[in-house]
Write a protein that holds these residues in place. Structure first.
Motif, PDB file in Angstrom:
ATOM      1  N   GLY A 576      28.938  36.279  39.798  1.00 14.65           N
ATOM      2  CA  GLY A 576      28.899  37.619  40.357  1.00 14.65           C
ATOM      3  C   GLY A 576      28.708  38.672  39.280  1.00 14.65           C
ATOM      4  N   VAL A 577      29.123  39.898  39.592  1.00 15.76           N
ATOM      5  CA  VAL A 577      28.909  41.021  38.675  1.00 15.76           C
ATOM      6  C   VAL A 577      30.215  41.590  38.142  1.00 15.76           C
ATOM      7  CG1 VAL A 577      28.044  43.393  38.528  1.00 15.76           C
ATOM      8  CG2 VAL A 577      26.677  41.644  39.654  1.00 15.76           C
ATOM      9  N   MET A 578      31.213  41.785  39.018  1.00 17.04           N
ATOM     10  CA  MET A 578      32.411  42.448  38.520  1.00 17.04           C
ATOM     11  C   MET A 578      33.254  41.489  37.669  1.00 17.04           C
ATOM     12  SD  MET A 578      35.226  42.738  41.554  1.00 17.04           S
ATOM     13  CE  MET A 578      35.967  41.283  42.295  1.00 17.04           C
ATOM     14  N   CYS A 579      33.940  42.020  36.703  1.00 15.07           N
ATOM     15  CA  CYS A 579      33.900  43.403  36.241  1.00 15.07           C
ATOM     16  C   CYS A 579      33.400  43.337  34.801  1.00 15.07           C
ATOM     17  CB  CYS A 579      35.276  44.028  36.343  1.00 15.07           C
ATOM     18  SG  CYS A 579      35.354  45.748  35.845  1.00 15.07           S
ATOM     19  N   PRO A 580      32.213  43.897  34.496  1.00 15.63           N
ATOM     20  CA  PRO A 580      31.577  43.679  33.200  1.00 15.63           C
ATOM     21  C   PRO A 580      32.437  44.052  32.005  1.00 15.63           C
ATOM     22  CG  PRO A 580      30.066  44.770  34.717  1.00 15.63           C
ATOM     23  CD  PRO A 580      31.402  44.753  35.381  1.00 15.63           C
ATOM     24  N   SER A 581      33.069  45.214  32.049  1.00 21.47           N
ATOM     25  CA  SER A 581      33.845  45.633  30.879  1.00 21.47           C
ATOM     26  C   SER A 581      35.083  44.766  30.698  1.00 21.47           C
ATOM     27  CB  SER A 581      34.225  47.111  30.999  1.00 21.47           C
ATOM     28  OG  SER A 581      34.802  47.401  32.252  1.00 21.47           O
ATOM     29  N   VAL A 584      34.246  41.602  28.871  1.00 21.46           N
ATOM     30  CA  VAL A 584      34.016  41.808  27.440  1.00 21.46           C
ATOM     31  C   VAL A 584      35.325  42.034  26.697  1.00 21.46           C
ATOM     32  CG1 VAL A 584      33.033  43.412  25.749  1.00 21.46           C
ATOM     33  CG2 VAL A 584      31.657  42.624  27.672  1.00 21.46           C
ATOM     34  N   THR A 585      36.194  42.896  27.238  1.00 22.59           N
ATOM     35  CA  THR A 585      37.395  43.291  26.500  1.00 22.59           C
ATOM     36  C   THR A 585      38.623  42.446  26.834  1.00 22.59           C
ATOM     37  OG1 THR A 585      38.164  44.894  28.160  1.00 22.59           O
ATOM     38  CG2 THR A 585      36.533  45.668  26.537  1.00 22.59           C
ATOM     39  N   GLY A 586      38.673  41.885  28.051  1.00 23.15           N
ATOM     40  CA  GLY A 586      39.867  41.163  28.479  1.00 23.15           C
ATOM     41  C   GLY A 586      41.052  42.065  28.750  1.00 23.15           C
ATOM     42  N   GLU A 587      40.839  43.374  28.743  1.00 25.00           N
ATOM     43  CA  GLU A 587      41.926  44.327  28.946  1.00 25.00           C
ATOM     44  C   GLU A 587      42.119  44.603  30.432  1.00 25.00           C
ATOM     45  OE1 GLU A 587      44.051  45.768  27.021  1.00 25.00           O
ATOM     46  OE2 GLU A 587      43.310  45.272  24.999  1.00 25.00           O
ATOM     47  N   GLU A 588      43.366  44.573  30.859  1.00 22.88           N
ATOM     48  CA  GLU A 588      43.678  44.812  32.264  1.00 22.88           C
ATOM     49  C   GLU A 588      43.157  46.158  32.743  1.00 22.88           C
ATOM     50  OE1 GLU A 588      45.404  44.055  36.082  1.00 22.88           O
ATOM     51  OE2 GLU A 588      44.991  42.733  34.376  1.00 22.88           O
ATOM     52  N   LYS A 589      43.229  47.179  31.895  1.00 20.30           N
ATOM     53  CA  LYS A 589      42.801  48.508  32.345  1.00 20.30           C
ATOM     54  C   LYS A 589      41.297  48.588  32.551  1.00 20.30           C
ATOM     55  CE  LYS A 589      42.286  50.915  27.882  1.00 20.30           C
ATOM     56  NZ  LYS A 589      42.753  52.086  27.102  1.00 20.30           N
ATOM     57  N   HIS A 590      40.567  47.575  32.101  1.00 20.14           N
ATOM     58  CA  HIS A 590      39.129  47.551  32.313  1.00 20.14           C
ATOM     59  C   HIS A 590      38.738  46.637  33.469  1.00 20.14           C
ATOM     60  CE1 HIS A 590      38.950  48.706  27.819  1.00 20.14           C
ATOM     61  NE2 HIS A 590      39.010  49.771  28.585  1.00 20.14           N
ATOM     62  N   SER A 591      39.724  46.149  34.197  1.00 19.77           N
ATOM     63  CA  SER A 591      39.439  45.390  35.416  1.00 19.77           C
ATOM     64  C   SER A 591      39.469  46.334  36.605  1.00 19.77           C
ATOM     65  CB  SER A 591      40.477  44.280  35.618  1.00 19.77           C
ATOM     66  OG  SER A 591      41.748  44.834  35.953  1.00 19.77           O
ATOM     67  N   THR A 592      38.817  45.933  37.671  1.00 13.24           N
ATOM     68  CA  THR A 592      38.862  46.741  38.894  1.00 13.24           C
ATOM     69  C   THR A 592      40.301  46.872  39.375  1.00 13.24           C
ATOM     70  OG1 THR A 592      36.667  45.910  39.465  1.00 13.24           O
ATOM     71  CG2 THR A 592      37.928  46.948  41.224  1.00 13.24           C
ATOM     72  N   CYS A 630      31.873  45.554  42.090  1.00 10.77           N
ATOM     73  CA  CYS A 630      33.115  45.330  42.826  1.00 10.77           C
ATOM     74  C   CYS A 630      32.933  45.584  44.318  1.00 10.77           C
ATOM     75  CB  CYS A 630      34.235  46.195  42.264  1.00 10.77           C
ATOM     76  SG  CYS A 630      33.821  47.945  42.096  1.00 10.77           S
ATOM     77  N   SER A 631      32.047  46.506  44.684  1.00 13.18           N
ATOM     78  CA  SER A 631      31.872  46.796  46.105  1.00 13.18           C
ATOM     79  C   SER A 631      31.308  45.596  46.855  1.00 13.18           C
ATOM     80  CB  SER A 631      30.956  48.009  46.296  1.00 13.18           C
ATOM     81  OG  SER A 631      29.641  47.726  45.874  1.00 13.18           O
ATOM     82  N   GLU A 903      24.362  36.063  35.615  1.00  7.30           N
ATOM     83  CA  GLU A 903      25.017  36.393  34.347  1.00  7.30           C
ATOM     84  C   GLU A 903      25.615  37.787  34.346  1.00  7.30           C
ATOM     85  OE1 GLU A 903      25.569  34.198  32.313  1.00  7.30           O
ATOM     86  OE2 GLU A 903      24.075  32.620  32.667  1.00  7.30           O
ATOM     87  N   GLY A 904      25.671  38.423  35.515  1.00  5.19           N
ATOM     88  CA  GLY A 904      26.320  39.720  35.608  1.00  5.19           C
ATOM     89  C   GLY A 904      25.455  40.862  35.129  1.00  5.19           C
ATOM     90  N   CYS A 905      26.110  41.985  34.882  1.00  5.44           N
ATOM     91  CA  CYS A 905      25.431  43.238  34.553  1.00  5.44           C
ATOM     92  C   CYS A 905      24.753  43.159  33.197  1.00  5.44           C
ATOM     93  CB  CYS A 905      26.463  44.365  34.561  1.00  5.44           C
ATOM     94  SG  CYS A 905      25.794  45.998  34.220  1.00  5.44           S
ATOM     95  N   CYS A 906      23.598  43.824  33.088  1.00  6.67           N
ATOM     96  CA  CYS A 906      22.890  43.880  31.807  1.00  6.67           C
ATOM     97  C   CYS A 906      23.650  44.699  30.787  1.00  6.67           C
ATOM     98  CB  CYS A 906      21.488  44.446  31.993  1.00  6.67           C
ATOM     99  SG  CYS A 906      21.450  46.251  32.232  1.00  6.67           S
TER     100      CYS A 906
END
Length: 983
Positions: A576-581, A584-592, A630-631, A903-906
């Motif tokens: 799928g696509v979500m959540c690209p950031s 990359v970061t593995g940070e909870e605040k960058h998840s949906t 995410c939508s 492979e998700g978002c470019c």
């Protein structure tokens, strides 16, 4: 109802400081982290003291020792997908999901694997696959749930009829007690072995002595008070202490929900995975009849027997009107999914056919499939059920609460009928699905959790539902454990002496009561700490965007903030696509999920202060790419791109607009700047020349808030309209079916030749291609930067410009996916869902592929027959709002062998990847899969990317190795209308 202080005390600050000095992993006592870890997938909210993310067992031991000295409670946890509230508490959270997630060893001969507690189930299954092995229990959250969490909850999943619960598949556990004692437990023990263990020094010996004494005094009670169910998950597994079960302490700890010990590692059993599988989907007149027939199916020893009610399909159709997956189901209003295995596909399919044939007299219809793709499509309906049914038709909210009671399979049909009667008695309704083969029901119910009267009804229903399950000899929980949602009700299932036995079992491991307190033992009330009741918005929630799909605009934001219920599909590593950031970061605040939690807390104002001016929320949303993934991917339909737009609009409202970042003015207003440049002869060439001078380009990028690492894309020498003036397009015959080409900003200014290709292809198919009389714009750049007022004017003006075509019913074709998606969806949010022209435009807009897909036979006849291959990157907005079925059909008709990437978002995502401070995340998104695939593609392979952002990212990172192209150019080449593909 409990609350936690919004500001840490001096003692808490000292604890945080000491942990940060001793632990190598992250120590998070900040407001944002405490807010994000305050909820799981349950109805409850508990703000933790802080969060520790250890990198290894030594970190865990240091954290446990420090918390012991400070006398604070501990909560070990994994992915936080628990539905009953056991993975939230006013404690120091030890989060294993971030670092301790490796499969340490697979022993194919012993059929075991050693794992760390944060190991994701799918990673373990991937490790076992080369050996033909798998881990039997498989919850629907298999691509994010962790082994530690599964052990804590005694998770089951759809294959429990074949391979049992987690307790049946655990061999050994490495555990750490709250006082710092480390133990390895597991395996059957005779009296001599128990006696030897009881003589060990310190806490370890005491644990064995206490548990042996507990067994000896309660053995008869445990035998009579424990329901004989395959899906009995409620309460502790004290029956594993009995002699007939071998005094297996590892199995006794399974399902303790972190209330007894912290798991540092586990050795688990693996089972043989059938080389081939098939699926019989049986359609019944109703779900009751489906439930009545699980027992004869069990006699065939299938791998799984899952059930689903028609209500799930209603919720799916309401949430995803364009999703046609449910049409693959056979006729009926209640279904059983029966999976079979075999040495090969034929054997598996024959078993499935035999079951379908035997049940033919009871079913309305059936379907047997063995194609893996078809099976995945059908399973997706079932696996997404937990999220889909949280919103019913009309946007009605539904909640967990009575989530997964289980009874004997032979009782299941009658239980289901009585359960529906109980729903009616309390004025409630719910769509259900579940593990029908094990008598386990999952249901989301339309509880009113926002009012005091609603909470009284909630409590009354749960009490009656508990009594109903017990009356059928069942368990309050058949999979998800007790937590706060069940523990108070255990006294309705077990005798007072059995409840005391549970307390004594916990005390043997955790005499000070510091491990995840008030779960299973000494529980809070089931109607306390309800998240949405306590967290109702205190800030103005009238939105600038139309969020009527979440309620009336006056309350739309509050309803939208309740949408995330912690399904956590956004913290998956792939697909799928979500959540690209986040990927990359593995940070909870960058998840949906993390962003949704912060928005919820911002709206309530209890923990995250400052409302729309919250810096915590602003920081979390900064790396949201507004990709819209995410939508589509979130089963609940959380739309973080829309929420980000709303937040930015409110954050920079009025006089605060002057604080907007420079990129909002440069890239947010990019269509306006490009239109000015395009109207001046020679301006594009001058701009390109200046962009190639490093000093001037550097100054321009700094002034515009653009990442210095980025190259400024070159403008076309002539924009589309001026280029068309040099062709014979205007002189062509005025014949054919009318179609309006939407000349989007990016195609017109940067890649106008692909519009010429599109026109050529459409005219070859008999269309008369027309263009608007003046400039038009979908307003997307203003939308993504939160400039909603400007976007509203621009979209309204553009739609007014094409009104004559809309009123004549002329279809509108878009070439840029993001602009096409904006016209189909964002225009309704910006102008309002009742806006007549926006409605008409949304219904009229077509992708280029959707138009061509109506002519696949003609395309196949016109194509030159050359063999072509293409590597296809789908634009995120197309993935989320437009779909790809038409593209696949067109490529097939043109004879193109298409490899559609997953492979998700470019990573460029419109303005995101160009904004200063985003370059590293943007390129890291591309390097996760897209760019390695592009570089690995052969020179003869066409790299197909309809999105201008995708093409730009590939161009800038590939450095000329592959020139990405658009479907229009590829089609023009295949039809012999152009010499070759071009961007």
């Amino acid at each position: 109802m409990t609350t936690a202080p919004s500001r840490p005390s001096t003692a808490t600050s000292l604890l945080a400081e000491e942990l940060a000095g001793a632990v190598r992993g992250a120590v998070r006592f900040d407001t944002a982290s405490r807010a994000m870890w305050s909820a799981d997938s349950s109805n409850y909210r508990h703000v933790p003291i802080g969060v520790v993310q250890p990198v290894d067992a030594d970190d865990v031991e240091r954290a446990v020792e420090i918390t012991r000295r400070h006398g604070v409670p501990l909560l070990p946890l994994g992915a936080r997908t628990s539905i009953c509230g056991q993975s939230i508490n006013e404690a120091v959270v030890v989060d294993f999901h971030r670092h301790m997630h490796r499969v340490l060893e697979v022993d194919p001969d012993a059929r075991t694997a050693r794992v760390q507690p944060g190991t994701v189930l799918d990673d373990l299954r991937d490790a076992g696959r080369p050996h033909g092995l798998t881990f039997g229990p498989d919850p629907s959250t298999h691509n994010r749930c962790t082994l530690g969490g599964m052990i804590g909850n005694n998770a089951c999943g759809s294959h429990s009829v074949a391979w049992g619960k987690t307790v049946d598949n655990v061999h050994e556990l490495d555990v750490l007690l709250a006082d710092g004692t480390r133990m390895t437990v597991g395996g059957e023990m005779d009296d001599a072995a128990i006696e030897a263990a009881a003589k060990r020094p310190g806490t370890e010996g005491r644990v064995y002595r206490d548990l042996r004494a507990l067994r000896d005094r309660t053995a008869d009670l445990v035998r009579t008070d424990t329901p004989d169910l395959t899906r009995r998950v409620s309460g502790y597994n004290v029956d594993q202490l009995l002699p007939e079960h071998g005094f297996d302490l590892a199995r006794a700890l399974v399902g303790t929900e972190g209330t007894c010990a912290t798991i540092l590692g586990a050795t688990v059993r693996l089972v043989e995975s059938p080389p081939a599988r098939a699926l019989a989907v049986l359609g019944f007149a109703d779900a009751y009849t489906a439930a009545d027939h699980v027992v004869p199916i069990r006699e065939h020893s299938p791998l799984t027997i899952e059930g689903m009610d028609v209500g799930v399909i209603g919720a799916l159709r309401a949430a995803r009107p364009d999703d046609r997956t449910h049409e693959q189901l056979p006729r009926g209003t209640g279904w059983l999914y029966v999976e079979t295995g075999g040495a090969d596909r034929g054997e598996a399919e024959a078993k499935a056919e035999a079951i379908a044939k035997e049940l033919a007299g009871a079913t309305v219809d059936h379907k047997v499939v063995s194609d893996p793709t078809a099976m995945r499509g059908l399973w997706k309906i079932r696996e997404d059920g937990a999220g889909i049914v949280t919103r019913g038709p009309g946007g009605v909210e539904a909640w967990p609460g009575w989530e997964d009671a289980a009874v004997q399979p032979a009782q299941f049909g009658n239980y289901l009928r009585e359960f529906d009667a109980l729903l009616s008695k309390h004025g409630r309704s719910g769509a259900y699905y579940g593990h029908f083969g094990d008598g386990c029901l999952h249901v989301r119910i339309d509880f009113d959790l926002l009012t005091t009267a609603g909470l009284r009804n909630f409590r009354g229903f749960l009490e009656d539902a508990a009594d109903l399950a017990v009356a059928h000899g069942g368990s309050l929980s058949g999979e998800h454990g007790d937590g706060q949602a069940r523990a108070e009700l255990l006294s309705r299932m077990y005798s007072p002496r059995m409840i005391e036995t549970f307390a004594d079992f916990k005390a043997a491991w955790d005499p000070e009561g510091r491990m995840n307190p008030h779960r299973v033992v000494d529980p809070p009330r089931i109607d306390d700490d309800v998240r949405v009741f306590l967290g109702q918005p205190t800030i103005p929630t009238r939105t600038q965007l139309d969020l009527t799909h979440d309620g009336h605009p006056e309350t739309g934001f509050g309803s939208a903030m309740r949408r995330c219920i912690g399904v956590a599909k956004c913290v998956t590593a792939q697909g799928g696509v979500m959540c690209p950031s986040y990927r990359v970061t593995g940070e909870e605040k960058h998840s949906t999920r993390g962003r949704a939690r912060l928005l919820f807390e911002m709206a309530s104002g209890q923990l995250v202060p400052d409302g729309w001016q919250s810096q915590e929320v602003h920081d979390a949303l900064d790396l949201c790419l507004s990709c819209k993934g995410c939508s589509r991917d979130c089963p609940v339909g959380v739309d973080m791109a829309t929420y980000k737009t709303e937040f930015l609009a409110q954050h920079y409202a009025g006089s605060r607009a002057k604080n907007r970042p420079r990129s909002h003015w440069s890239m947010g207003w990019l269509p306006a700047w490009l239109r000015i440049a395009g109207s001046i002869p020679g301006a594009p060439r001058l701009a390109n020349a200046l962009a190639n001078r490093p000093a001037l380009a550097g100054f321009a990028k700094k002034a515009g808030g653009i990442a210095p690492q980025r190259s400024i894309p070159p403008l076309a020498a002539k924009p589309l309209r001026r280029l068309l003036g040099k062709t014979d397009h205007a002189a062509r015959p005025d014949v054919g079916k009318r179609i309006l080409l939407w000349p989007d900003t990016f195609t017109e200014a940067f890649d106008p030749e692909l519009a010429l290709d599109a026109i050529a292809v459409l005219e070859a198919l008999g269309y008369r291609v027309e263009l608007p009389d003046g400039a038009v714009c979908c307003g997307l750049t203003w939308v993504t930067t939160g400039q909603v007022g400007a976007a509203r004017k621009i979209i309204a003006r553009s739609l007014e410009r094409i009104r004559p075509w809309l009123e004549d019913g002329v279809p509108v074709v878009g070439l840029e996916p993001s602009c096409t998606a904006a016209l189909r969806g964002d225009s309704l949010k910006v102008l309002g869902r009742e806006h007549e022209l926006a409605q008409t435009a949304s219904a009229s807009i077509r992708t280029f592929a959707e138009v061509l897909a109506e002519h696949t036979d003609e395309l196949a006849g016109l194509a030159d027959g050359s063999e072509r291959s293409a590597l296809v990157q789908i634009h995120c907005h197309q993935y989320a709002e437009l779909g790809t079925d038409a593209d696949r059909a067109v490529l097939s008709a043109l004879g193109v062998q298409a490899d559609v990437l997953d492979e998700g978002c470019c990573g460029l995502a419109g303005n995101f990847g160009f904004e200063d401070g985003h370059y590293e995340v943007s390129t890291a998104c591309a390097e996760r899969g897209l760019m390695p695939a592009v570089r690995a593609a052969s020179g003869e392979t066409t790299v197909l990317a309809d999105g201008y952002s995708c093409r730009t990212q590939i161009r800038q990172l590939e450095n000329g190795g592959h020139e990405p192209t658009h479907l229009a150019s590829l089609a023009a080449q295949a039809l012999g209308l152009r010499p070759g593909p071009r961007g």
